[in-house]
Scaffold this motif. Structure first.
Motif, PDB file in Angstrom:
ATOM      1  N   SER A   1      -0.358   2.495  10.490  1.00  0.00           N
ATOM      2  CA  SER A   1      -0.182   2.889   9.097  1.00  0.00           C
ATOM      3  C   SER A   1       0.264   4.344   8.989  1.00  0.00           C
ATOM      4  O   SER A   1      -0.215   5.204   9.728  1.00  0.00           O
ATOM      5  CB  SER A   1      -1.499   2.695   8.333  1.00  0.00           C
ATOM      6  OG  SER A   1      -1.424   3.255   7.031  1.00  0.00           O
ATOM      7  N   ASN A   2       1.165   4.603   8.059  1.00  0.00           N
ATOM      8  CA  ASN A   2       1.594   5.974   7.746  1.00  0.00           C
ATOM      9  C   ASN A   2       0.694   6.614   6.695  1.00  0.00           C
ATOM     10  O   ASN A   2       0.947   7.749   6.282  1.00  0.00           O
ATOM     11  CB  ASN A   2       3.031   5.979   7.207  1.00  0.00           C
ATOM     12  CG  ASN A   2       4.033   5.541   8.244  1.00  0.00           C
ATOM     13  OD1 ASN A   2       3.889   5.846   9.413  1.00  0.00           O
ATOM     14  ND2 ASN A   2       5.046   4.803   7.813  1.00  0.00           N
ATOM     15  N   LEU A   3      -0.321   5.895   6.254  1.00  0.00           N
ATOM     16  CA  LEU A   3      -1.094   6.321   5.090  1.00  0.00           C
ATOM     17  C   LEU A   3      -2.512   6.767   5.407  1.00  0.00           C
ATOM     18  O   LEU A   3      -3.299   6.962   4.489  1.00  0.00           O
ATOM     19  CB  LEU A   3      -1.164   5.178   4.076  1.00  0.00           C
ATOM     20  CG  LEU A   3       0.163   4.654   3.552  1.00  0.00           C
ATOM     21  CD1 LEU A   3      -0.072   3.449   2.667  1.00  0.00           C
ATOM     22  CD2 LEU A   3       0.925   5.733   2.812  1.00  0.00           C
ATOM     23  N   SER A   4      -2.839   6.927   6.679  1.00  0.00           N
ATOM     24  CA  SER A   4      -4.204   7.291   7.040  1.00  0.00           C
ATOM     25  C   SER A   4      -4.638   8.544   6.293  1.00  0.00           C
ATOM     26  O   SER A   4      -4.016   9.592   6.383  1.00  0.00           O
ATOM     27  CB  SER A   4      -4.302   7.531   8.547  1.00  0.00           C
ATOM     28  OG  SER A   4      -5.613   7.844   8.918  1.00  0.00           O
TER      29      SER A   4
ATOM     30  N   ASP B   1       0.847  -1.199   0.000  1.00  0.00           N
ATOM     31  CA  ASP B   1       0.000   0.000   0.000  1.00  0.00           C
ATOM     32  C   ASP B   1       0.880   1.245   0.000  1.00  0.00           C
ATOM     33  O   ASP B   1       0.666   2.188  -0.776  1.00  0.00           O
ATOM     34  CB  ASP B   1      -0.884   0.049   1.254  1.00  0.00           C
ATOM     35  CG  ASP B   1      -2.019  -0.958   1.250  1.00  0.00           C
ATOM     36  OD1 ASP B   1      -2.281  -1.557   0.195  1.00  0.00           O
ATOM     37  OD2 ASP B   1      -2.633  -1.134   2.315  1.00  0.00           O
ATOM     38  N   GLU B   2       1.857   1.253   0.898  1.00  0.00           N
ATOM     39  CA  GLU B   2       2.708   2.436   1.045  1.00  0.00           C
ATOM     40  C   GLU B   2       3.683   2.594  -0.121  1.00  0.00           C
ATOM     41  O   GLU B   2       3.873   3.688  -0.644  1.00  0.00           O
ATOM     42  CB  GLU B   2       3.489   2.376   2.358  1.00  0.00           C
ATOM     43  CG  GLU B   2       4.377   3.590   2.554  1.00  0.00           C
ATOM     44  CD  GLU B   2       4.700   3.881   3.996  1.00  0.00           C
ATOM     45  OE1 GLU B   2       5.384   4.881   4.247  1.00  0.00           O
ATOM     46  OE2 GLU B   2       4.255   3.122   4.871  1.00  0.00           O
TER      47      GLU B   2
ATOM     48  N   ARG C   1      -4.486   9.002   3.088  1.00  0.00           N
ATOM     49  CA  ARG C   1      -3.733   9.237   1.853  1.00  0.00           C
ATOM     50  C   ARG C   1      -4.468   8.727   0.614  1.00  0.00           C
ATOM     51  O   ARG C   1      -4.439   9.366  -0.445  1.00  0.00           O
ATOM     52  CB  ARG C   1      -2.357   8.572   1.936  1.00  0.00           C
ATOM     53  CG  ARG C   1      -1.381   9.260   2.857  1.00  0.00           C
ATOM     54  CD  ARG C   1      -0.733  10.468   2.223  1.00  0.00           C
ATOM     55  NE  ARG C   1       0.020  10.137   1.024  1.00  0.00           N
ATOM     56  CZ  ARG C   1       1.270   9.687   1.027  1.00  0.00           C
ATOM     57  NH1 ARG C   1       1.902   9.493   2.182  1.00  0.00           N
ATOM     58  NH2 ARG C   1       1.904   9.443  -0.100  1.00  0.00           N
ATOM     59  N   TYR C   2      -5.089   7.570   0.727  1.00  0.00           N
ATOM     60  CA  TYR C   2      -5.801   7.014  -0.418  1.00  0.00           C
ATOM     61  C   TYR C   2      -7.232   7.556  -0.451  1.00  0.00           C
ATOM     62  O   TYR C   2      -7.884   7.647   0.589  1.00  0.00           O
ATOM     63  CB  TYR C   2      -5.840   5.496  -0.349  1.00  0.00           C
ATOM     64  CG  TYR C   2      -4.600   4.813  -0.882  1.00  0.00           C
ATOM     65  CD1 TYR C   2      -4.400   4.672  -2.253  1.00  0.00           C
ATOM     66  CD2 TYR C   2      -3.628   4.313  -0.013  1.00  0.00           C
ATOM     67  CE1 TYR C   2      -3.270   4.048  -2.747  1.00  0.00           C
ATOM     68  CE2 TYR C   2      -2.491   3.685  -0.496  1.00  0.00           C
ATOM     69  CZ  TYR C   2      -2.315   3.554  -1.870  1.00  0.00           C
ATOM     70  OH  TYR C   2      -1.190   2.937  -2.361  1.00  0.00           O
TER      71      TYR C   2
ATOM     72  N   THR D   1       2.273   4.220  -3.219  1.00  0.00           N
ATOM     73  CA  THR D   1       2.074   5.670  -3.231  1.00  0.00           C
ATOM     74  C   THR D   1       3.272   6.395  -3.822  1.00  0.00           C
ATOM     75  O   THR D   1       3.136   7.501  -4.336  1.00  0.00           O
ATOM     76  CB  THR D   1       1.798   6.221  -1.817  1.00  0.00           C
ATOM     77  OG1 THR D   1       2.953   6.014  -0.983  1.00  0.00           O
ATOM     78  CG2 THR D   1       0.587   5.571  -1.196  1.00  0.00           C
TER      79      THR D   1
ATOM     80  N   PRO E   1      -2.741   7.083  -7.894  1.00  0.00           N
ATOM     81  CA  PRO E   1      -3.810   6.352  -7.191  1.00  0.00           C
ATOM     82  C   PRO E   1      -4.868   5.780  -8.133  1.00  0.00           C
ATOM     83  O   PRO E   1      -5.539   4.809  -7.779  1.00  0.00           O
ATOM     84  CB  PRO E   1      -4.408   7.407  -6.249  1.00  0.00           C
ATOM     85  CG  PRO E   1      -3.945   8.732  -6.765  1.00  0.00           C
ATOM     86  CD  PRO E   1      -2.627   8.479  -7.428  1.00  0.00           C
TER      87      PRO E   1
ATOM     88  N   ASP F   1      -5.995   2.836   6.790  1.00  0.00           N
ATOM     89  CA  ASP F   1      -6.404   4.064   7.476  1.00  0.00           C
ATOM     90  C   ASP F   1      -6.262   3.987   8.996  1.00  0.00           C
ATOM     91  O   ASP F   1      -6.681   4.909   9.703  1.00  0.00           O
ATOM     92  CB  ASP F   1      -7.857   4.404   7.115  1.00  0.00           C
ATOM     93  CG  ASP F   1      -8.022   4.728   5.642  1.00  0.00           C
ATOM     94  OD1 ASP F   1      -7.213   5.516   5.116  1.00  0.00           O
ATOM     95  OD2 ASP F   1      -8.942   4.183   5.008  1.00  0.00           O
TER      96      ASP F   1
END
Length: 217
Positions: A89-92, A64-65, A94-95, A68, A73, A84
């Motif tokens: 996760s570092n991506l909350s 996932d990360e 982001r998507y 990016t 996307p 999320d």
């Protein structure tokens, strides 16, 4: 075609035992603010190079990360349901919310008509075997224990999604930050003793977090 490569760390948290990836973004962040992968094994006809995938389904937080940094996307049709969760996760956020969040559910994956599915070694053996028999192209990450493995995993995924130059740029930036860190620590005499503890899980030698602590002095 099935592609196997190498990421992940086991941890225990409030949801029970899960596998927790060490994302590239986390490594870069800790190193100044960030998978030896095994050789890629291909199954199927590799005599012609396929077009870069346009419908990528990811069921691992690491990919996932990484995605990016590699693709737009619009090329991602699904990400893991953990994406999320700000606790891991570092991506909350982001998507886009329009991109489905899924588990390793083969029926849902097939319904998305992906042309690449990103999985990990900790997905159940039954799921991986059925996925293999479905003839969907698969990119698989195994356990990663070193920064070199992180970099090799980024390169391998970059090759699979047609973004090799972007992957090389991410790796080059990692190396630049690591070099800068080494230079800044060269004159430091402070060497604190560090214990990493997370929900009952301790990072020791031969882990990416262990190497991160060592490189940080």
């Amino acid at each position: 075609m099935m592609v196997f490569n190498d990421d992940s760390i086991a941890t225990h948290g409030r949801r029970g035992t899960i596998r927790r990836q060490v994302p590239v973004g986390l490594i870069l962040l800790v190193l100044l603010t960030g998978l030896p992968g095994r050789r890629t094994l291909c199954y199927g006809d590799t005599s012609t190079k396929p077009a870069p995938p346009q419908r990528i389904c990811s069921v691992t937080l690491a990919t996932d990360e990484m995605l990016t940094a590699l693709v737009e996307p619009e090329r991602v049709v699904a990400v893991t349901s953990l994406v999320d969760d700000a606790g891991i996760s570092n991506l909350s956020g982001r998507y886009p919310t329009s991109i489905p969040r899924i588990h390793a559910d083969l029926e849902k994956i097939i319904a998305l008509h992906p042309d690449l599915v990103c999985v990990a070694s900790y997905n159940s053996a039954d799921f991986l075997e059925i996925l293999r028999k479905s003839n969907l192209p698969v990119f698989r990450h195994e356990d990663i224990h070193t920064f070199v493995g992180v970099e090799q995993g980024m390169i391998a995924l970059g090759e699979q999604v047609g973004a090799l130059e972007r992957a090389k740029a991410v790796v080059a930036e990692m190396e630049r930050r690591l070099s800068k860190l080494r230079a800044e620590l060269a004159s430091s005499t402070a060497r604190p003793r560090v214990l990493f503890w997370s929900g009952g899980w301790i990072a020791g030698r031969n882990t990416t977090i262990g190497e991160m602590i060592e490189r940080a002095g």
